[in-house]
Design an enzyme around this catalytic site. Structure first.
Site, mmCIF file in Angstrom:
data_model
loop_
_atom_site.group_PDB
_atom_site.id
_atom_site.type_symbol
_atom_site.label_atom_id
_atom_site.label_comp_id
_atom_site.label_asym_id
_atom_site.label_seq_id
_atom_site.Cartn_x
_atom_site.Cartn_y
_atom_site.Cartn_z
ATOM 1 N N SER A 130 6.483 -8.664 7.170
ATOM 2 C CA SER A 130 5.068 -8.835 7.480
ATOM 3 C C SER A 130 4.800 -10.157 8.152
ATOM 4 C CB SER A 130 4.222 -8.767 6.204
ATOM 5 O OG SER A 130 2.862 -9.026 6.541
ATOM 6 N N LYS A 184 6.062 -3.275 0.873
ATOM 7 C CA LYS A 184 5.406 -3.557 2.166
ATOM 8 C C LYS A 184 4.227 -2.615 2.397
ATOM 9 C CE LYS A 184 4.565 -5.286 6.231
ATOM 10 N NZ LYS A 184 3.963 -4.403 7.112
ATOM 11 N N HIS A 187 1.452 -3.825 0.345
ATOM 12 C CA HIS A 187 0.933 -5.022 1.039
ATOM 13 C C HIS A 187 -0.071 -4.580 2.101
ATOM 14 C CE1 HIS A 187 0.916 -7.504 4.675
ATOM 15 N NE2 HIS A 187 1.047 -8.552 3.885
ATOM 16 N N ASN A 188 0.302 -3.583 2.875
ATOM 17 C CA ASN A 188 -0.590 -3.129 3.936
ATOM 18 C C ASN A 188 -1.854 -2.477 3.382
ATOM 19 O OD1 ASN A 188 1.465 -4.009 5.570
ATOM 20 N ND2 ASN A 188 1.361 -2.265 6.958
ATOM 21 N N GLU A 191 -3.972 -5.201 2.521
ATOM 22 C CA GLU A 191 -4.453 -5.757 3.808
ATOM 23 C C GLU A 191 -5.667 -4.949 4.303
ATOM 24 O OE1 GLU A 191 -1.287 -6.228 6.879
ATOM 25 O OE2 GLU A 191 -2.520 -4.945 8.131
HETATM 26 C C1 6PG Z 1 1.994 -6.939 8.828
HETATM 27 C C2 6PG Z 1 1.042 -5.877 9.268
HETATM 28 C C3 6PG Z 1 1.647 -4.999 10.288
HETATM 29 C C4 6PG Z 1 0.596 -4.098 10.910
HETATM 30 C C5 6PG Z 1 0.585 -2.724 10.313
HETATM 31 C C6 6PG Z 1 -0.741 -2.152 9.939
HETATM 32 O O1 6PG Z 1 2.160 -7.020 7.636
HETATM 33 O O2 6PG Z 1 2.516 -7.643 9.674
HETATM 34 O O3 6PG Z 1 0.638 -5.101 8.175
HETATM 35 O O4 6PG Z 1 2.712 -4.365 9.699
HETATM 36 O O5 6PG Z 1 -0.608 -4.677 10.890
HETATM 37 O O6 6PG Z 1 1.206 -1.972 11.285
HETATM 38 O O7 6PG Z 1 -1.348 -1.709 11.088
HETATM 39 P P1 6PG Z 1 -2.486 -0.636 11.261
HETATM 40 O O8 6PG Z 1 -3.747 -1.377 11.004
HETATM 41 O O9 6PG Z 1 -2.341 -0.273 12.705
HETATM 42 O O10 6PG Z 1 -2.262 0.517 10.363
#
Ligand code: 6PG
Length: 478
Positions: A130, A184, A187-188, A191
């Site tokens: 990430s 991960k 994590h997303n 996010e």
């Molecule tokens: C990271 C990000 C990266 C990216 C993802 C999510 O941790 O560097 O999460 O992996 O932002 O691809 O992207 P989307 O918003 O396009 O689903």
């Protein structure tokens, strides 16, 4: 020429930056891309690092250029391209070589790849990375899944290239097979929730208080100096302050309000649902992105339904409201992170991963997209109570919830009364209010289920009577 220490396949944005990072840290790297022109373009772009890069035109050249046993990173689009690369590598690799998938893989694919390679003599690693482009180049957060022995073989390179938080590397082995990619993915998911809650607060400022993008930017910039200090708040302040060079207007005002998504947020929500763990903040964020894409429908609905009047908010004390918004965002974050870690804890049990919660929080403190001061607090909370059932009942976070939930409550109320959508913030409030109430309302649901389907229920007095005095349950009372 000396052999390379490691190889990398896939010189897209992430792959190129990761390769340069590896080269810069003193590890000679052999690189290969499906289109040969890109491989040579990359080597030329490497500039002073050119000597540390070995461009290869074929997979065979790549393999020959690396010192055995060979670690090879695949950094391509998730899904089929990864399977294709593994299939291309298998016949040319030798026993003990290591294939490392560093893309945003679905952990279920990673588990499948582990079993497909089982017995092949090759080692497989599923590695979450990430930090976007900048992170890949100068220090990402790295989440490794595989055997501990395979981690040991690549640990020094990964530690070297990872971000550091006060000198501590943000790279770690988290568990076997799919563990790294699962972490991960969550994590997303977090996010997504974080970004959605920031966007909801921006909506209150813009549509409720009538603030310009520049005024919103100032507020986020100020918050970034306080307890909300984080990469996502920082970049929100930056993008809100940027001007479109074409129209001269704030850049954000020129961007269509439809958010894209590549799948990791959705996978987080699905896996949480599969395991029966509430992750309402992530779900709300994924749903909000989906709803954002119905742009034409939303425009039609606005003409048919109209917007609720947002007059009342203007009469509130602005200073107090903005102070509330800051704390509400902190409270909302607590909810989303607590849920994310609860999903990790359940997955750890279900898949037998033994995920180390304090380590996960520790390696998210720098390099990754959700990096923040707040994650240092989570690290401390989990270090003090590694087996806590939920982050919100650790002493430090329980105190924080008590401090901030009033502001969250007022923020959600104000937003609701003024027709401003705050689905993720409201989900956090609903989560706290449900989680903290020892006697909820599911007794009624159990009664309803028993009434229409004789599903049965447990009694508070422990008696062995599992049906109500209705329908077929009457038999129990006769
Ligand atoms: C990271 C990000 C990266 C990216 C993802 C999510 O941790 O560097 O999460 O992996 O932002 O691809 O992207 P989307 O918003 O396009 O689903």
């Amino acid at each position: 020429m000396a052999k390379a220490e490691i190889g990398l396949i896939g010189l897209g944005v992430m792959g190129s930056n990761l390769a340069l990072n590896i080269a810069e840290k003193g590890h000679r790297i052999a690189v290969f891309n499906r289109t040969t022109a890109r491989t040579h373009e990359f080597a030329a772009e490497a500039g002073p690092l050119r000597d540390m890069v070995v461009p290869c035109d074929t997979i065979e050249d790549l393999v020959a250029a690396i010192e055995a046993p060979r670690p090879i990173i695949i950094m391509t689009m998730a899904g089929k391209p990864v399977d294709e690369q593994i299939a291309a590598l298998r016949p040319v690799l030798a026993a003990n070589d290591i294939i490392i998938d560093a893309g945003n893989a679905n952990f279920r694919d990673t588990m499948r790849r582990f079993s497909e390679l089982d017995g092949s003599g090759l080692t497989f690693i599923g590695m979450g990375v990430s930090g976007g482009e900048e992170g890949a180049r100068h220090g990402p957060s790295i989440m490794v899944g595989g055997t501990e022995a395979s981690w040991k073989r690549i640990e020094s390179v990964l530690v070297d290239i990872s971000a550091k938080y006060k000198g501590e590397p943000c790279a770690a082995w988290l568990g076997p097979n799919g563990a790294g990619h699962f972490v991960k993915t969550i994590h997303n998911g977090i996010e997504y929730a974080d970004m959605q809650m920031i966007a909801e607060i921006y909506g209150i400022l813009r549509d409720g208080l009538g603030f310009s993008a520049a005024e919103c930017s100032e507020i986020f910039n100020t918050w970034n100096k306080g307890r909300l200090e984080s990469y996502l708040i920082e970049i929100s302040g930056i993008v809100l302050g940027a001007t479109d060079p074409i129209s001269g207007k704030p850049m954000v005002d020129m961007i269509v309000d439809k958010a894209g998504q590549k799948g990791t947020g959705k996978w987080s929500a699905i896996e949480a649902q599969n395991m029966g763990v509430p992750a309402t903040g992530i779900e709300a964020a994924v749903a909000a992105r989906s709803l954002s894409s119905f742009k034409a429908q939303r425009e039609t609905a606005e003409t048919i339904l109209g917007l609720p009047a947002a007059g009342q908010i203007k009469s509130l004390d602005r200073g107090q409201l903005i102070a509330d918004l800051e704390l509400a965002l902190l409270a909302g974050k607590i909810g989303a992170y607590a849920q994310g870690f609860a999903v990790l804890a359940e997955a750890s049990k279900e898949f037998g991963w033994n995920l180390p919660m304090p380590t996960i929080a520790r390696i998210w403190r720098a390099g990754c997209i959700i990096r923040s001061q707040f994650l240092d607090d989570i690290t401390s909370a989990f270090r003090a109570a590694p087996d806590a059932a939920n982050l919100v009942i650790t002493p430090a976070f329980a105190a924080l919830v008590k401090e901030t939930d009033g502001a969250l409550r007022r923020t959600v109320s104000v937003a609701a009364l003024n027709g401003l959508a705050v689905p993720a913030l409201a989900s956090a409030l609903g989560y706290f209010d449900s989680y903290r109430r020892g006697r909820g309302t599911a007794n009624l649901i159990q009664a309803q289920r028993d009434f229409f389907g004789a599903h049965g229920f447990d009694r508070v007095d422990g008696l062995d009577k599992h049906h109500g005095p209705w329908g077929s349950g009457l038999a129990e009372f006769s």
